[in-house]
Scaffold this motif. Structure first.
Motif, PDB file in Angstrom:
ATOM      1  N   ASP A 318       0.859  -1.176   0.000  1.00  9.03           N
ATOM      2  CA  ASP A 318       0.000   0.000   0.000  1.00  9.03           C
ATOM      3  C   ASP A 318       0.899   1.231   0.000  1.00  9.03           C
ATOM      4  N   VAL A 319       0.300   2.401  -0.128  1.00  6.26           N
ATOM      5  CA  VAL A 319       1.062   3.645  -0.214  1.00  6.26           C
ATOM      6  C   VAL A 319       0.710   4.534   0.974  1.00  6.26           C
ATOM      7  N   THR A 320       1.717   4.925   1.719  1.00  2.68           N
ATOM      8  CA  THR A 320       1.556   5.835   2.851  1.00  2.68           C
ATOM      9  C   THR A 320       1.840   7.260   2.387  1.00  2.68           C
ATOM     10  N   PRO A 321       0.874   8.171   2.526  1.00  4.02           N
ATOM     11  CA  PRO A 321       1.122   9.561   2.123  1.00  4.02           C
ATOM     12  C   PRO A 321       2.258  10.189   2.932  1.00  4.02           C
ATOM     13  N   ALA A 322       3.042  11.032   2.277  1.00  3.83           N
ATOM     14  CA  ALA A 322       4.163  11.684   2.956  1.00  3.83           C
ATOM     15  C   ALA A 322       3.716  12.472   4.184  1.00  3.83           C
ATOM     16  N   ALA A 323       2.483  12.984   4.162  1.00  3.94           N
ATOM     17  CA  ALA A 323       1.992  13.780   5.281  1.00  3.94           C
ATOM     18  C   ALA A 323       1.901  12.986   6.578  1.00  3.94           C
ATOM     19  N   LEU A 324       1.896  11.655   6.485  1.00  2.10           N
ATOM     20  CA  LEU A 324       1.824  10.815   7.682  1.00  2.10           C
ATOM     21  C   LEU A 324       3.197  10.319   8.131  1.00  2.10           C
ATOM     22  N   ILE A 325       4.245  10.705   7.433  1.00  2.00           N
ATOM     23  CA  ILE A 325       5.599  10.232   7.719  1.00  2.00           C
ATOM     24  C   ILE A 325       6.375  11.336   8.438  1.00  2.00           C
ATOM     25  N   ASP A 326       6.955  11.004   9.582  1.00  2.00           N
ATOM     26  CA  ASP A 326       7.730  11.996  10.335  1.00  2.00           C
ATOM     27  C   ASP A 326       9.165  12.107   9.837  1.00  2.00           C
ATOM     28  N   ALA A 327       9.736  11.008   9.376  1.00  2.00           N
ATOM     29  CA  ALA A 327      11.121  11.056   8.907  1.00  2.00           C
ATOM     30  C   ALA A 327      11.368   9.953   7.895  1.00  2.00           C
ATOM     31  N   ILE A 328      12.038  10.316   6.803  1.00  6.03           N
ATOM     32  CA  ILE A 328      12.574   9.328   5.869  1.00  6.03           C
ATOM     33  C   ILE A 328      14.089   9.334   6.059  1.00  6.03           C
ATOM     34  N   VAL A 329      14.629   8.182   6.447  1.00  4.93           N
ATOM     35  CA  VAL A 329      16.053   8.046   6.732  1.00  4.93           C
ATOM     36  C   VAL A 329      16.725   7.340   5.565  1.00  4.93           C
ATOM     37  N   THR A 330      17.725   7.980   4.982  1.00  4.26           N
ATOM     38  CA  THR A 330      18.521   7.386   3.910  1.00  4.26           C
ATOM     39  C   THR A 330      19.993   7.481   4.288  1.00  4.26           C
ATOM     40  N   GLU A 331      20.840   6.850   3.496  1.00  5.80           N
ATOM     41  CA  GLU A 331      22.272   6.932   3.764  1.00  5.80           C
ATOM     42  C   GLU A 331      22.834   8.328   3.504  1.00  5.80           C
ATOM     43  N   ARG A 332      22.104   9.159   2.777  1.00  2.16           N
ATOM     44  CA  ARG A 332      22.561  10.527   2.523  1.00  2.16           C
ATOM     45  C   ARG A 332      22.088  11.523   3.572  1.00  2.16           C
ATOM     46  N   GLY A 333      21.151  11.101   4.402  1.00  2.00           N
ATOM     47  CA  GLY A 333      20.639  11.997   5.424  1.00  2.00           C
ATOM     48  C   GLY A 333      19.179  11.721   5.719  1.00  2.00           C
ATOM     49  N   VAL A 334      18.604  12.547   6.583  1.00  2.00           N
ATOM     50  CA  VAL A 334      17.228  12.384   7.043  1.00  2.00           C
ATOM     51  C   VAL A 334      16.382  13.533   6.495  1.00  2.00           C
ATOM     52  N   VAL A 335      15.219  13.180   5.962  1.00  2.00           N
ATOM     53  CA  VAL A 335      14.245  14.187   5.542  1.00  2.00           C
ATOM     54  C   VAL A 335      13.115  14.182   6.563  1.00  2.00           C
ATOM     55  N   HIS A 336      13.009  15.257   7.330  1.00  2.00           N
ATOM     56  CA  HIS A 336      11.943  15.374   8.308  1.00  2.00           C
ATOM     57  C   HIS A 336      10.700  15.954   7.630  1.00  2.00           C
ATOM     58  N   ALA A 337       9.516  15.457   8.024  1.00  2.00           N
ATOM     59  CA  ALA A 337       8.255  15.912   7.428  1.00  2.00           C
ATOM     60  C   ALA A 337       8.409  16.000   5.908  1.00  2.00           C
ATOM     61  N   PRO A 338       8.643  14.873   5.256  1.00  2.00           N
ATOM     62  CA  PRO A 338       9.042  14.887   3.845  1.00  2.00           C
ATOM     63  C   PRO A 338       7.999  15.499   2.922  1.00  2.00           C
ATOM     64  N   ASP A 339       8.511  16.205   1.917  1.00  2.00           N
ATOM     65  CA  ASP A 339       7.703  16.722   0.823  1.00  2.00           C
ATOM     66  C   ASP A 339       8.600  16.789  -0.401  1.00  2.00           C
ATOM     67  N   ALA A 340       8.070  17.289  -1.516  1.00  2.00           N
ATOM     68  CA  ALA A 340       8.834  17.288  -2.752  1.00  2.00           C
ATOM     69  C   ALA A 340      10.117  18.099  -2.625  1.00  2.00           C
ATOM     70  N   ALA A 341      10.055  19.237  -1.946  1.00  2.00           N
ATOM     71  CA  ALA A 341      11.236  20.076  -1.795  1.00  2.00           C
ATOM     72  C   ALA A 341      12.305  19.364  -0.966  1.00  2.00           C
ATOM     73  N   GLY A 342      11.887  18.735   0.108  1.00  2.00           N
ATOM     74  CA  GLY A 342      12.834  18.037   0.953  1.00  2.00           C
ATOM     75  C   GLY A 342      13.495  16.863   0.264  1.00  2.00           C
ATOM     76  N   MET A 343      12.707  16.108  -0.527  1.00  2.00           N
ATOM     77  CA  MET A 343      13.267  14.969  -1.245  1.00  2.00           C
ATOM     78  C   MET A 343      14.260  15.443  -2.311  1.00  2.00           C
ATOM     79  N   ALA A 344      13.913  16.521  -3.019  1.00  2.00           N
ATOM     80  CA  ALA A 344      14.809  17.047  -4.051  1.00  2.00           C
ATOM     81  C   ALA A 344      16.110  17.551  -3.426  1.00  2.00           C
ATOM     82  N   ALA A 345      16.005  18.200  -2.274  1.00  2.00           N
ATOM     83  CA  ALA A 345      17.200  18.698  -1.599  1.00  2.00           C
ATOM     84  C   ALA A 345      18.099  17.538  -1.146  1.00  2.00           C
TER      85      ALA A 345
END
Length: 349
Positions: A318-345
């Motif tokens: 299933d797909v979880t909307p970004a608005a329900l995610i507090d943090a996406i953790v990757t090896e390049r860093g953490v995106v808090h409250a992810p959105d398109a701008a944060g993912m692009a950055a």
């Protein structure tokens, strides 16, 4: 205890010119490795869930390309590049949702295009080995970044299996849990059973018990009551594909946990390598969702449990909307409250 002590499981191994996969369909009762010598065999193993988990699928496919190149070059050294295209397409199509699969095949395809004349296998094997090593290193980095978000005390809940079995080793969500446990930040780990394949009960529990980390299983339907008790601080999951705005596809049931976490003030963390991010998709609506056979829901361990005549709907993700995610953790860093701008950055950094 160091988190490195909790790292003894490898599901995907290149051994003596063949790919060996720990058959995850048989765990935890039987530990058996399936030895594969053809790309078609690797593709079938991916479809049949001998190997599963987005990063592990990609790694297995990379080694499948090595097997394909060996066979095509042995047939006739001239023209092997043209003939291997069908093998690459077969591997890439084995499962549709995990973007790591197509990412790994594309990386191997690029290596083929750069390969000099002569036997391509040494160069392709080196690239597959690099994909494996990079994944393990990324998991360790994500483990450290994710564990840093967890305050000492309290428990965490995880869903499906995002551990060593789903990756090259150490794990994404379980990598965070392993690191946090070693640092004394987690009091307890809960794992949902994850119907219909029971990856939580069969695989996550097996990994954690094997690594000496106490784990408590719960029926998927018990998660809401657990979260309302106030003991769980974070829900920590992996991902099979993340869209450009942070919408995340993961094992079916993840979306419901995100809704429950938000309702009860519990943090929701997605842990995945950047290879899982698909910037070609603006949002989660474009993520293809695999639907698997009805028998997986109607049967249990090969025995019918549903009433005769009943049908079943069996989306694997299933797909979880970004608005329900507090943090996406990757090896390049953490995106808090992810959105398109944060993912692009994140990807631009």
């Amino acid at each position: 205890m160091s988190e490195h002590a909790h790292d003894r499981i490898r599901a995907v191994v290149w051994n003596d010119d063949a790919l060996e996969l720990l058959d995850q369909r048989l765990l935890p009762a039987v530990e058996r490795r399936l030895r594969l010598g053809t790309a078609a065999g690797v593709a079938q193993a991916i479809r049949d869930m001998v190997v599963r988990g987005a990063p592990a699928i990609g790694i297995a496919a990379a080694y499948g390309v090595v097997l394909a190149a060996r066979a095509r070059f042995a047939e006739a050294p001239a023209g092997w590049r043209a003939r291997i295209g069908a093998d690459l397409d077969l591997l890439a199509a084995a499962r549709p949702t995990a973007v790591n699969l197509s990412w790994a095949v594309a990386r191997m395809r690029a290596t083929i295009e750069r390969a000099p004349e002569g036997d391509p296998c040494p160069r392709l094997l080196a690239e597959a080995n690099a994909i494996l090593a990079e994944d393990i290193a990324a998991n360790r980095r994500m483990g450290a970044l994710g564990a840093a978000l967890i305050e000492a005390g309290g428990s965490v809940l995880t869903h499906c299996n995002a551990g060593s079995l789903a990756t090259g080793g150490f794990g994404t969500a379980l990598g965070v849990i392993r690191t946090a446990h070693a640092a004394g930040r987690i009091d307890a780990v809960y794992a949902g059973e994850t119907r219909p394949w029971l990856q939580g009960a069969r695989l996550t529990a097996w990994e954690l018990v094997r690594d000496g980390i106490p784990v408590t299983l719960l029926a998927d339907g018990a998660a809401a009551y657990l979260l309302c008790q106030g003991r769980v601080r974070w829900v920590i999951v992996g991902a099979d594909r993340i869209a450009a705005n942070g919408d995340t596809a993961n094992k079916i049931g993840t979306y419901g946990l995100a809704v429950l976490a938000r309702q009860h003030g519990v943090g929701f963390m997605v842990v995945a390598p950047v290879s899982t991010i698909d910037m070609s998709l603006a949002d989660g609506a474009g993520i293809p969702i695999e639907e698997r056979p009805a028998a997986e829901v109607l049967d249990l361990a090969g025995a019918r449990v549903a009433a005769a005549g009943a049908g079943a709907w069996n989306p694997a993700f299933d797909v979880t909307p970004a608005a329900l995610i507090d943090a996406i953790v990757t090896e390049r860093g953490v995106v808090h409250a992810p959105d398109a701008a944060g993912m692009a950055a994140l990807l631009a950094g």
